[in-house]
Motif scaffolding. Structure first.
Motif, PDB file in Angstrom:
ATOM      1  N   ALA A   1       0.832  -1.214   0.000  1.00  0.00           N
ATOM      2  CA  ALA A   1       0.000   0.000   0.000  1.00  0.00           C
ATOM      3  C   ALA A   1       0.862   1.256   0.000  1.00  0.00           C
ATOM      4  CB  ALA A   1      -0.936  -0.004   1.209  1.00  0.00           C
ATOM      5  N   LEU A   2       1.940   1.252   0.782  1.00  0.00           N
ATOM      6  CA  LEU A   2       2.835   2.409   0.818  1.00  0.00           C
ATOM      7  C   LEU A   2       3.454   2.654  -0.549  1.00  0.00           C
ATOM      8  CD1 LEU A   2       4.549   1.697   4.227  1.00  0.00           C
ATOM      9  CD2 LEU A   2       2.981   3.569   3.742  1.00  0.00           C
ATOM     10  N   ALA A   3       3.921   1.591  -1.184  1.00  0.00           N
ATOM     11  CA  ALA A   3       4.531   1.737  -2.508  1.00  0.00           C
ATOM     12  C   ALA A   3       3.497   2.180  -3.544  1.00  0.00           C
ATOM     13  CB  ALA A   3       5.192   0.430  -2.935  1.00  0.00           C
ATOM     14  N   LEU A   4       2.288   1.681  -3.417  1.00  0.00           N
ATOM     15  CA  LEU A   4       1.233   2.054  -4.344  1.00  0.00           C
ATOM     16  C   LEU A   4       0.897   3.541  -4.235  1.00  0.00           C
ATOM     17  CD1 LEU A   4      -0.670   0.801  -6.443  1.00  0.00           C
ATOM     18  CD2 LEU A   4      -2.308   0.454  -4.598  1.00  0.00           C
ATOM     19  N   LEU A   5       0.938   4.075  -3.022  1.00  0.00           N
ATOM     20  CA  LEU A   5       0.562   5.473  -2.781  1.00  0.00           C
ATOM     21  C   LEU A   5       1.712   6.464  -2.919  1.00  0.00           C
ATOM     22  CD1 LEU A   5      -1.651   4.951   0.386  1.00  0.00           C
ATOM     23  CD2 LEU A   5      -2.435   5.519  -1.925  1.00  0.00           C
ATOM     24  N   HIS A   6       2.942   5.995  -2.982  1.00  0.00           N
ATOM     25  CA  HIS A   6       4.076   6.906  -2.838  1.00  0.00           C
ATOM     26  C   HIS A   6       4.140   8.003  -3.899  1.00  0.00           C
ATOM     27  CE1 HIS A   6       6.257   4.565  -5.890  1.00  0.00           C
ATOM     28  NE2 HIS A   6       7.122   5.563  -5.917  1.00  0.00           N
ATOM     29  N   ASP A   7       3.627   7.771  -5.071  1.00  0.00           N
ATOM     30  CA  ASP A   7       3.668   8.789  -6.121  1.00  0.00           C
ATOM     31  C   ASP A   7       2.308   9.423  -6.408  1.00  0.00           C
ATOM     32  OD1 ASP A   7       6.396   8.838  -6.630  1.00  0.00           O
ATOM     33  OD2 ASP A   7       6.296   7.227  -8.108  1.00  0.00           O
ATOM     34  N   LEU A   8       1.311   9.154  -5.576  1.00  0.00           N
ATOM     35  CA  LEU A   8      -0.021   9.727  -5.794  1.00  0.00           C
ATOM     36  C   LEU A   8       0.003  11.255  -5.936  1.00  0.00           C
ATOM     37  CD1 LEU A   8      -3.036   9.122  -6.131  1.00  0.00           C
ATOM     38  CD2 LEU A   8      -3.239   9.198  -3.646  1.00  0.00           C
ATOM     39  N   PRO A   9       0.804  11.974  -5.152  1.00  0.00           N
ATOM     40  CA  PRO A   9       0.831  13.434  -5.328  1.00  0.00           C
ATOM     41  C   PRO A   9       1.260  13.877  -6.724  1.00  0.00           C
ATOM     42  CG  PRO A   9       1.748  12.867  -3.211  1.00  0.00           C
ATOM     43  CD  PRO A   9       1.569  11.567  -3.969  1.00  0.00           C
ATOM     44  N   GLU A  10       1.915  13.004  -7.471  1.00  0.00           N
ATOM     45  CA  GLU A  10       2.360  13.380  -8.804  1.00  0.00           C
ATOM     46  C   GLU A  10       1.194  13.581  -9.769  1.00  0.00           C
ATOM     47  OE1 GLU A  10       5.588  10.815  -9.998  1.00  0.00           O
ATOM     48  OE2 GLU A  10       6.743  11.406  -8.232  1.00  0.00           O
ATOM     49  N   ALA A  11      -0.011  13.159  -9.382  1.00  0.00           N
ATOM     50  CA  ALA A  11      -1.185  13.480 -10.192  1.00  0.00           C
ATOM     51  C   ALA A  11      -1.401  14.996 -10.213  1.00  0.00           C
ATOM     52  CB  ALA A  11      -2.429  12.777  -9.651  1.00  0.00           C
ATOM     53  N   ARG A  12      -0.956  15.687  -9.160  1.00  0.00           N
ATOM     54  CA  ARG A  12      -1.073  17.152  -9.092  1.00  0.00           C
ATOM     55  C   ARG A  12       0.256  17.852  -9.373  1.00  0.00           C
ATOM     56  NH1 ARG A  12      -5.500  18.791  -4.520  1.00  0.00           N
ATOM     57  NH2 ARG A  12      -7.044  17.278  -5.217  1.00  0.00           N
TER      58      ARG A  12
ATOM     59  N   PHE B   1       4.507  16.436  -0.081  1.00  0.00           N
ATOM     60  CA  PHE B   1       3.783  15.177  -0.235  1.00  0.00           C
ATOM     61  C   PHE B   1       2.545  15.085   0.655  1.00  0.00           C
ATOM     62  CE2 PHE B   1       3.163  10.688   0.828  1.00  0.00           C
ATOM     63  CZ  PHE B   1       3.177  10.093  -0.414  1.00  0.00           C
ATOM     64  N   GLN B   2       2.717  15.310   1.956  1.00  0.00           N
ATOM     65  CA  GLN B   2       1.590  15.131   2.877  1.00  0.00           C
ATOM     66  C   GLN B   2       0.484  16.142   2.601  1.00  0.00           C
ATOM     67  OE1 GLN B   2       1.576  12.473   5.242  1.00  0.00           O
ATOM     68  NE2 GLN B   2      -0.593  12.975   5.199  1.00  0.00           N
ATOM     69  N   ARG B   3       0.843  17.376   2.312  1.00  0.00           N
ATOM     70  CA  ARG B   3      -0.180  18.392   2.027  1.00  0.00           C
ATOM     71  C   ARG B   3      -0.991  18.014   0.790  1.00  0.00           C
ATOM     72  NH1 ARG B   3       0.703  24.460  -0.018  1.00  0.00           N
ATOM     73  NH2 ARG B   3      -1.485  24.961  -0.248  1.00  0.00           N
ATOM     74  N   VAL B   4      -0.307  17.538  -0.242  1.00  0.00           N
ATOM     75  CA  VAL B   4      -1.018  17.138  -1.459  1.00  0.00           C
ATOM     76  C   VAL B   4      -1.944  15.968  -1.170  1.00  0.00           C
ATOM     77  CG1 VAL B   4      -0.757  16.254  -3.815  1.00  0.00           C
ATOM     78  CG2 VAL B   4       0.791  18.024  -2.977  1.00  0.00           C
ATOM     79  N   ILE B   5      -1.461  14.970  -0.443  1.00  0.00           N
ATOM     80  CA  ILE B   5      -2.309  13.823  -0.088  1.00  0.00           C
ATOM     81  C   ILE B   5      -3.535  14.293   0.699  1.00  0.00           C
ATOM     82  CG2 ILE B   5      -2.439  11.796   1.424  1.00  0.00           C
ATOM     83  CD1 ILE B   5      -1.104  10.929  -1.015  1.00  0.00           C
ATOM     84  N   ASP B   6      -3.323  15.194   1.645  1.00  0.00           N
ATOM     85  CA  ASP B   6      -4.454  15.713   2.432  1.00  0.00           C
ATOM     86  C   ASP B   6      -5.487  16.375   1.519  1.00  0.00           C
ATOM     87  OD1 ASP B   6      -3.243  14.767   4.714  1.00  0.00           O
ATOM     88  OD2 ASP B   6      -2.599  16.746   5.427  1.00  0.00           O
TER      89      ASP B   6
END
Length: 189
Positions: free
Chosen positions: A58-69, A87-92
């Motif tokens: 799950a961590l590896a799957l989510l690690h680049d999620l902020p790159e959508a923005r 990273f954390q602000r974008v995820i939030d």
């Protein structure tokens, strides 16, 4: 809305990883391509290390999620940006439309990734790097000097024992050796 979050995650399928053009690499991949294999690597490494494979994946799957923005930023680009990474602000922001249980899980995993204070987080980071090593080996076979420089550079960031073990195996294995063994039924080793 949950669908907004999921559609945004789909942007990663169309976001090309940006570091490979520095190597004049023709075999480009999307961030989603990279995240998929990184998650499988993390799951495998965690199982080998006696850690939680589902959490590492799950961590590896989510690690680049902020790159959508943010887009994919290679290491040279990041050098010129203010740290710490947002990273954390974008995820939030990304998870704001989700219902609390889903939002809380994703935010907690993102914080774990950023803090790097669990074995699963360190394994997920190694998986991120190992996928890049594999991509370099697959894509630069015709340029061995450049391939070795990239692999040496990436290998410096592998920190776990299990990550270093698998890195050594990756370096010693021909990227195309798996399929003839599969077709012939030859057992590996």
């Amino acid at each position: 809305m949950t669908s907004d979050f999921l559609y945004e995650a789909g942007v990663l399928k169309r976001t090309t990883r940006s570091g490979w053009p520095l190597a004049r690499m023709a075999n480009r991949e999307s961030v989603a391509d990279h995240s998929f294999r990184a998650a499988l690597i993390a799951m495998t490494l965690a199982a080998m290390a006696g850690a939680d494979p589902d959490r590492a994946a799950a961590l590896a799957l989510l690690h680049d999620l902020p790159e959508a923005r943010l887009g994919d930023m290679h290491h040279l680009t990041r050098r010129y940006l203010d740290e710490p990474k947002p990273f954390q602000r974008v995820i939030d922001d990304q998870t704001a439309p989700l219902p609390p249980p889903a939002r809380d899980v994703i935010r907690a995993r993102a914080a774990e990734w950023v803090d790097q204070d669990t074995i699963e987080a360190r394994i997920a980071r190694d998986a991120d790097t190992l996928d890049s090593v594999m991509h370099v080996r697959e894509s630069l076979a015709d340029r061995p000097d450049l391939q070795e420089r990239w692999v040496d550079y990436l290998a410096e960031s592998v920190t776990t024992d299990v990550g270093r073990t698998v890195l050594a195996e990756i370096r010693a294995t021909d990227p195309d050796a798996w399929w003839p063994r599969t077709v012939t039924g030859e057992s590996p080793r």
